[in-house]
Motif scaffolding. Structure first.
Motif, PDB file in Angstrom:
ATOM      1  N   LEU A  97       0.829  -1.209   0.000  1.00  0.00           N
ATOM      2  CA  LEU A  97       0.000   0.000   0.000  1.00  0.00           C
ATOM      3  C   LEU A  97       0.863   1.258   0.000  1.00  0.00           C
ATOM      4  CD1 LEU A  97      -2.719  -1.082   2.603  1.00  0.00           C
ATOM      5  CD2 LEU A  97      -2.790  -1.294   0.115  1.00  0.00           C
ATOM      6  N   GLU A  98       1.997   1.192   0.693  1.00  0.00           N
ATOM      7  CA  GLU A  98       2.923   2.332   0.679  1.00  0.00           C
ATOM      8  C   GLU A  98       3.454   2.578  -0.727  1.00  0.00           C
ATOM      9  OE1 GLU A  98       6.966   3.827   3.019  1.00  0.00           O
ATOM     10  OE2 GLU A  98       6.528   1.687   2.809  1.00  0.00           O
ATOM     11  N   ASP A  99       3.778   1.500  -1.449  1.00  0.00           N
ATOM     12  CA  ASP A  99       4.263   1.649  -2.825  1.00  0.00           C
ATOM     13  C   ASP A  99       3.186   2.203  -3.741  1.00  0.00           C
ATOM     14  OD1 ASP A  99       6.739   0.729  -2.108  1.00  0.00           O
ATOM     15  OD2 ASP A  99       6.418  -1.322  -2.800  1.00  0.00           O
ATOM     16  N   VAL A 100       1.926   1.900  -3.451  1.00  0.00           N
ATOM     17  CA  VAL A 100       0.826   2.406  -4.277  1.00  0.00           C
ATOM     18  C   VAL A 100       0.740   3.923  -4.189  1.00  0.00           C
ATOM     19  CG1 VAL A 100      -1.683   2.487  -4.521  1.00  0.00           C
ATOM     20  CG2 VAL A 100      -0.532   0.290  -4.225  1.00  0.00           C
ATOM     21  N   VAL A 101       0.829   4.468  -2.968  1.00  0.00           N
ATOM     22  CA  VAL A 101       0.673   5.921  -2.790  1.00  0.00           C
ATOM     23  C   VAL A 101       1.981   6.668  -3.023  1.00  0.00           C
ATOM     24  CG1 VAL A 101      -1.242   5.607  -1.205  1.00  0.00           C
ATOM     25  CG2 VAL A 101       1.070   5.771  -0.288  1.00  0.00           C
ATOM     26  N   ASN A 102       3.115   5.978  -2.924  1.00  0.00           N
ATOM     27  CA  ASN A 102       4.401   6.603  -3.238  1.00  0.00           C
ATOM     28  C   ASN A 102       4.603   6.502  -4.741  1.00  0.00           C
ATOM     29  OD1 ASN A 102       6.973   7.589  -3.365  1.00  0.00           O
ATOM     30  ND2 ASN A 102       7.931   5.899  -2.258  1.00  0.00           N
ATOM     31  N   THR A 103       4.230   7.555  -5.460  1.00  0.00           N
ATOM     32  CA  THR A 103       4.066   7.480  -6.911  1.00  0.00           C
ATOM     33  C   THR A 103       5.358   7.723  -7.694  1.00  0.00           C
ATOM     34  OG1 THR A 103       3.397   9.803  -6.911  1.00  0.00           O
ATOM     35  CG2 THR A 103       1.651   8.151  -6.798  1.00  0.00           C
ATOM     36  N   HIS A 104       6.478   7.413  -7.106  1.00  0.00           N
ATOM     37  CA  HIS A 104       7.757   7.540  -7.814  1.00  0.00           C
ATOM     38  C   HIS A 104       8.480   6.195  -7.865  1.00  0.00           C
ATOM     39  CE1 HIS A 104       7.795  11.980  -8.161  1.00  0.00           C
ATOM     40  NE2 HIS A 104       7.038  11.904  -7.092  1.00  0.00           N
ATOM     41  N   GLN A 105       7.711   5.121  -7.934  1.00  0.00           N
ATOM     42  CA  GLN A 105       8.287   3.787  -8.007  1.00  0.00           C
ATOM     43  C   GLN A 105       8.744   3.479  -9.426  1.00  0.00           C
ATOM     44  OE1 GLN A 105       8.575   1.745  -5.263  1.00  0.00           O
ATOM     45  NE2 GLN A 105       7.723   3.414  -4.045  1.00  0.00           N
ATOM     46  N   ARG A 106       9.795   2.695  -9.539  1.00  0.00           N
ATOM     47  CA  ARG A 106      10.190   2.170 -10.846  1.00  0.00           C
ATOM     48  C   ARG A 106       9.342   0.950 -11.139  1.00  0.00           C
ATOM     49  NH1 ARG A 106      14.118  -1.888 -11.058  1.00  0.00           N
ATOM     50  NH2 ARG A 106      15.223  -0.823 -12.737  1.00  0.00           N
ATOM     51  N   PRO A 107       9.117   0.618 -12.415  1.00  0.00           N
ATOM     52  CA  PRO A 107       8.330  -0.572 -12.740  1.00  0.00           C
ATOM     53  C   PRO A 107       8.919  -1.828 -12.094  1.00  0.00           C
ATOM     54  CG  PRO A 107       8.605   0.771 -14.690  1.00  0.00           C
ATOM     55  CD  PRO A 107       9.465   1.390 -13.628  1.00  0.00           C
ATOM     56  N   LYS A 108       8.046  -2.616 -11.485  1.00  0.00           N
ATOM     57  CA  LYS A 108       8.493  -3.835 -10.800  1.00  0.00           C
ATOM     58  C   LYS A 108       7.340  -4.808 -10.683  1.00  0.00           C
ATOM     59  CE  LYS A 108       7.540  -2.209  -6.092  1.00  0.00           C
ATOM     60  NZ  LYS A 108       8.098  -2.039  -4.737  1.00  0.00           N
ATOM     61  N   PHE A 109       7.673  -6.061 -10.305  1.00  0.00           N
ATOM     62  CA  PHE A 109       6.676  -7.107 -10.108  1.00  0.00           C
ATOM     63  C   PHE A 109       7.069  -7.899  -8.872  1.00  0.00           C
ATOM     64  CE2 PHE A 109       5.182 -11.490 -10.782  1.00  0.00           C
ATOM     65  CZ  PHE A 109       3.820 -11.258 -10.931  1.00  0.00           C
ATOM     66  N   ASP A 110       6.137  -7.984  -7.905  1.00  0.00           N
ATOM     67  CA  ASP A 110       6.392  -8.692  -6.650  1.00  0.00           C
ATOM     68  C   ASP A 110       5.336  -9.767  -6.456  1.00  0.00           C
ATOM     69  OD1 ASP A 110       8.556  -7.040  -6.046  1.00  0.00           O
ATOM     70  OD2 ASP A 110       7.297  -5.581  -4.986  1.00  0.00           O
ATOM     71  N   GLU A 111       5.770 -10.918  -5.933  1.00  0.00           N
ATOM     72  CA  GLU A 111       4.865 -12.018  -5.635  1.00  0.00           C
ATOM     73  C   GLU A 111       4.710 -12.160  -4.125  1.00  0.00           C
ATOM     74  OE1 GLU A 111       5.254 -15.775  -7.811  1.00  0.00           O
ATOM     75  OE2 GLU A 111       6.876 -14.841  -8.952  1.00  0.00           O
ATOM     76  N   TYR A 112       3.467 -12.417  -3.697  1.00  0.00           N
ATOM     77  CA  TYR A 112       3.172 -12.691  -2.302  1.00  0.00           C
ATOM     78  C   TYR A 112       2.414 -14.018  -2.229  1.00  0.00           C
ATOM     79  CZ  TYR A 112       4.643  -7.872  -1.557  1.00  0.00           C
ATOM     80  OH  TYR A 112       5.388  -6.716  -1.523  1.00  0.00           O
ATOM     81  N   ASP A 113       2.014 -14.399  -1.034  1.00  0.00           N
ATOM     82  CA  ASP A 113       1.429 -15.734  -0.847  1.00  0.00           C
ATOM     83  C   ASP A 113       0.205 -15.968  -1.713  1.00  0.00           C
ATOM     84  OD1 ASP A 113       3.370 -16.350   0.992  1.00  0.00           O
ATOM     85  OD2 ASP A 113       2.176 -15.754   2.739  1.00  0.00           O
TER      86      ASP A 113
END
Length: 374
Positions: A97-113
């Motif tokens: 959720l922090e990455d969603v609102v922090n709008t200066h992320q580089r493109p990425k893909f993360d896996e969770y359970d």
């Protein structure tokens, strides 16, 4: 292209940095827009749509359409409570959720359970000729896809049109396919932007050959900066898509991975276009500087020729401008003091000799071909 008639502005929001803040803190930017929620619930035979601004809109739609796949489209990140409620409802990690609102992320893909998360950069020129570089975030879980966008601009009209038409795999291939379709739309728009930049590069190059001026260098540098911004999005986007292809999550099915390989090829193609355009813009700048240097050399050559012609003439005029007396104080003749000064028609002879000397120099320079290269 009409959108390039004025200077391109780079519209970016300033990042708010809270040093030492707890990980997972949801810190909404001051200029964040209020959220607009649109939910598309669909299966092979049905499509239901609802709109709203709060969490109730989401829960009621999912409850009513419990046998559908849901695409929850959120435009605007100005409601921290909504973001937290979505995280609680779906069991999303606060770091996501922090990455969603922090709008200066580089493109990425993360896996969770039991879900996956990805970000991309949306790049386009708006009506004011501003290069907009905003963030897209997506969460895929079970039969739900949630997309987050900074602005209220409707960027995924093509995906919505495909959903309404109900043709192809868009309604039946699962939420992973929707996430691929959104990512592929972002990549396709890179080609639209690159096409506009390519047209502008051609126009700048034509201007360089026809009417070169210093604005060419500024335009080329501006285009180069635009390409650097796109490059910073394309390179990590390639890694993101590659991670999706290698993903072991059941949400990214084998059928979806086939389409992701095609998107990977598109990303590589966009990167190649960016690199080639960057080389062209650098060449335009170098060529303009070379033309300016050559023009300066030509000007200096003209001035040098004029100076070389007049240097001996100035010497002659200077010699005969030395006013030494012909006689001393006692009236005695001084034969060594400029006898030519008292020669009949001496002035005419001096002028004629100076003209002849100048003509001889001009003839020599002409024979050497100096005037042909001016």
């Amino acid at each position: 292209m009409g959108t390039f008639n004025t200077r391109v502005h780079f519209k970016n929001r300033k990042s708010k940095i809270n040093v030492g803040a707890q990980p997972g803190t949801i810190d909404i930017p001051e200029d964040a827009l209020p959220p607009k929620i649109v939910i598309y619930s669909f299966n092979q035979n049905d499509l239901q749509t609802s709109e709203g601004t709060d969490m109730k809109t989401i829960t009621e739609q999912i409850k009513v359409c419990n046998d559908h796949t849901h695409w929850i489209k959120i435009n605007g990140l100005g409601d921290a409570q909504l973001i937290e409620d979505i995280g609680t409802f779906l069991g999303i990690n606060h770091l996501v959720l922090e990455d969603v609102v922090n709008t200066h992320q580089r493109p990425k893909f993360d896996e969770y359970d039991n879900y996956v998360f990805g970000t991309s950069r949306i790049i386009f020129f708006n009506k004011n000729n501003e290069l907009v570089n905003c963030q897209f975030s997506g969460i895929v879980k079970d039969n739900i896809v949630i997309s987050f966008e900074e602005s209220h601009t409707d960027y995924f009209e093509s995906v919505k049109a495909r959903l309404k038409a109900g043709k192809g795999l868009i309604r039946t291939a699962g939420p992973g396919y929707i996430f691929y379709a959104l990512t592929d739309t972002i990549l396709d728009n890179y080609f639209v932007v690159l096409s506009q930049i390519g047209d502008r590069i051609d126009a700048t190059e034509d201007k360089l050959y026809l009417r070169p001026d210093k604005s060419i260098m500024f335009e080329a540098q501006q285009l180069k900066r635009t390409l650097i911004i796109i490059r910073r999005s394309c390179w990590p986007e390639r890694d993101k898509i590659n991670d999706m292809i290698r993903s072991e999550s059941d949400l990214i099915t084998k059928d979806v991975k086939i389409y992701l390989r095609d998107a990977y090829d598109h990303c590589i193609q966009a990167m190649d276009m960016v690199e080639s355009y960057k080389e062209v813009t650098s060449s335009i700048i170098d060529l303009y500087l070379s033309m300016v240097s050559n023009r300066m050399n030509e000007i200096m050559k003209v001035l040098t020729i004029i100076s070389v012609i007049f240097i001996p003439l100035t010497f002659v005029a200077g010699v005969y401008g030395m006013n030494f007396s012909r006689t001393d104080d006692h009236g005695h003749l001084l034969p060594d003091n400029m006898p030519e000064l008292y020669t009949r028609h001496g002035y005419v002879y001096a002028i004629g000799g100076m003209i002849l000397l100048g003509l001889i120099q001009v003839f020599i320079f002409w024979k050497k071909g100096w005037f042909n290269k001016l």
